[in-house]
Design an enzyme around this catalytic site. Structure first.
Site, mmCIF file in Angstrom:
data_model
loop_
_atom_site.group_PDB
_atom_site.id
_atom_site.type_symbol
_atom_site.label_atom_id
_atom_site.label_comp_id
_atom_site.label_asym_id
_atom_site.label_seq_id
_atom_site.Cartn_x
_atom_site.Cartn_y
_atom_site.Cartn_z
ATOM 1 N N ASN A 1 10.176 11.451 -5.529
ATOM 2 C CA ASN A 1 9.023 12.344 -5.408
ATOM 3 C C ASN A 1 9.358 13.395 -4.356
ATOM 4 O O ASN A 1 9.310 13.128 -3.165
ATOM 5 C CB ASN A 1 7.793 11.518 -4.988
ATOM 6 N N LYS B 1 7.770 15.965 -3.558
ATOM 7 C CA LYS B 1 6.573 16.552 -2.924
ATOM 8 C C LYS B 1 6.692 18.083 -2.906
ATOM 9 O O LYS B 1 7.305 18.662 -3.799
ATOM 10 C CB LYS B 1 6.353 15.958 -1.534
ATOM 11 N N HIS C 1 -1.250 9.335 -6.471
ATOM 12 C CA HIS C 1 -0.469 9.220 -5.225
ATOM 13 C C HIS C 1 -1.441 9.274 -4.044
ATOM 14 O O HIS C 1 -2.438 10.001 -4.078
ATOM 15 C CB HIS C 1 0.552 10.354 -5.136
ATOM 16 N N GLU D 1 -1.402 10.753 -1.336
ATOM 17 C CA GLU D 1 -1.690 12.109 -0.807
ATOM 18 C C GLU D 1 -2.709 12.829 -1.682
ATOM 19 O O GLU D 1 -3.528 13.606 -1.181
ATOM 20 C CB GLU D 1 -0.377 12.904 -0.667
ATOM 21 N N GLU E 1 2.308 1.514 -3.125
ATOM 22 C CA GLU E 1 2.706 2.331 -1.986
ATOM 23 C C GLU E 1 1.704 2.130 -0.856
ATOM 24 O O GLU E 1 0.672 2.818 -0.795
ATOM 25 C CB GLU E 1 2.729 3.805 -2.372
ATOM 26 N N GLY F 1 6.241 7.852 4.447
ATOM 27 C CA GLY F 1 6.702 8.917 5.332
ATOM 28 C C GLY F 1 6.604 8.565 6.808
ATOM 29 O O GLY F 1 6.728 9.443 7.661
ATOM 30 N N SER G 1 8.954 4.554 2.627
ATOM 31 C CA SER G 1 10.123 4.569 3.500
ATOM 32 C C SER G 1 11.282 3.714 2.979
ATOM 33 O O SER G 1 11.957 3.026 3.749
ATOM 34 C CB SER G 1 9.727 4.149 4.924
HETATM 35 C C1 PEP Z 1 6.008 8.693 -1.392
HETATM 36 O O1 PEP Z 1 5.436 9.663 -0.925
HETATM 37 O O2 PEP Z 1 5.790 8.367 -2.572
HETATM 38 C C2 PEP Z 1 6.925 7.942 -0.536
HETATM 39 C C3 PEP Z 1 7.190 6.726 -0.833
HETATM 40 O O3 PEP Z 1 7.411 8.619 0.577
HETATM 41 P P1 PEP Z 1 8.519 8.061 1.616
HETATM 42 O O4 PEP Z 1 9.625 7.427 0.807
HETATM 43 O O5 PEP Z 1 8.969 9.268 2.355
HETATM 44 O O6 PEP Z 1 7.821 7.066 2.472
#
Ligand code: PEP
Length: 258
Positions: free
Chosen positions: A16, A18, A101, A103, A172, A178, A217
């Site tokens: 992703n 973003k 997601h 966000e 998630e 992040g 992460s």
């Molecule tokens: C995400 O935004 O879907 C995600 C998992 O981000 P990160 O790997 O940076 O934590």
């Protein structure tokens, strides 16, 4: 017949991107993926920003690496300024679209009902919805992780019931996205097992065969252990998907899981 094991389900790692980068960085990242994706056919996919989906399609066609979108409209067609329909994404050759997601949920107000409508639009256009669910840190600390996951999953079960294996769930935990914090393999496994059971209880008969991705992460250094959990079939990768070598290494961890 016994339930499928992790190794029998489809391994999948989606990047992703973003709202990062520009045309030059997208081109460079795609070139890095194309150069290093040997042996990953069907395992890897990227979700670039909308403006670079056409670029991804042209660079990734025939490589075995797929592409998808980060979101989709809940509406079919018409006067919805700024929206992108599922049919448009299908026209661009997308295999997947993310829906829900965290966000989108927290910054843009996507509700459980809207996430379900987006998943339905995706399915109707022949896309695979990747339904993202997960609890915040406050919810985990309050002991309500399962209640939150149950609410998010129950909202989408009626849409996924008839999708067969054409859907993916991504767990998630919001506190791990992040932040550099990662769910422990045991925490991820517990949540994934709960999600699979809840889907089955909600009438999603394909639940034992669905790919459930972990996101939060994930890095080359923790991917093998996370993907070694019996109900973790791959990952949804944010930050590390912007570095071709890291993303490919995570994909190889999923491809080689046992
Ligand atoms: C995400 O935004 O879907 C995600 C998992 O981000 P990160 O790997 O940076 O934590």
């Amino acid at each position: 017949m016994s339930a499928p094991t992790g190794a029998q389900r489809t391994a999948l790692v989606l990047g992703n991107w973003k709202m990062n980068g520009d045309a030059a960085s997208a081109e460079a990242l795609l070139a890095g993926l194309v150069a290093g994706c040997h042996g990953l056919s069907g395992v890897a996919g990227v979700c670039p920003p909308y403006p670079y989906l056409g670029l991804a399609a042209s660079r990734l066609a025939g490589t075995g690496v797929g592409w998808g979108a980060q979101d989709v409209s809940a509406f079919e067609d018409g006067a919805y300024t700024g929206e992108v329909s599922a049919r448009m994404l299908a026209d661009l050759g997308c295999t997947w679209t993310l829906v829900g997601h965290s966000e989108r949920r927290t910054l843009f107000g996507d509700t459980d009902a809207e996430v379900a409508r987006k998943a339905a639009r995706a399915l109707a256009a022949g896309l695979v919805p990747v339904v993202c669910v997960g609890e915040t840190l406050a919810e985990r600390e309050a002991g309500s992780t399962e209640a939150v996951l149950a609410r998010q999953i129950d909202a989408v079960c009626p849409v996924l019931r008839d999708a067969g294996e054409r859907c993916v769930l991504a767990y998630e935990p919001v506190w791990a996205i992040g932040t550099g914090l990662t769910a422990s393999p045991a925490q991820a496994q517990a949540a994934h097992a709960f999600i699979r059971a809840r889907l089955a209880a909600g009438g999603v008969a394909a639940a034992p065969r669905l790919s459930l991705l972990y996101g939060g992460s994930v890095k080359p250094s923790n991917a093998v252990e996370l993907f070694g959990q019996p109900d973790v079939d791959g990952g949804l990768i944010g930050g590390a998907s912007l570095v071709a070598a890291d993303f490919l290494s995570i994909c190889r961890a999923a491809a080689g899981r046992s």
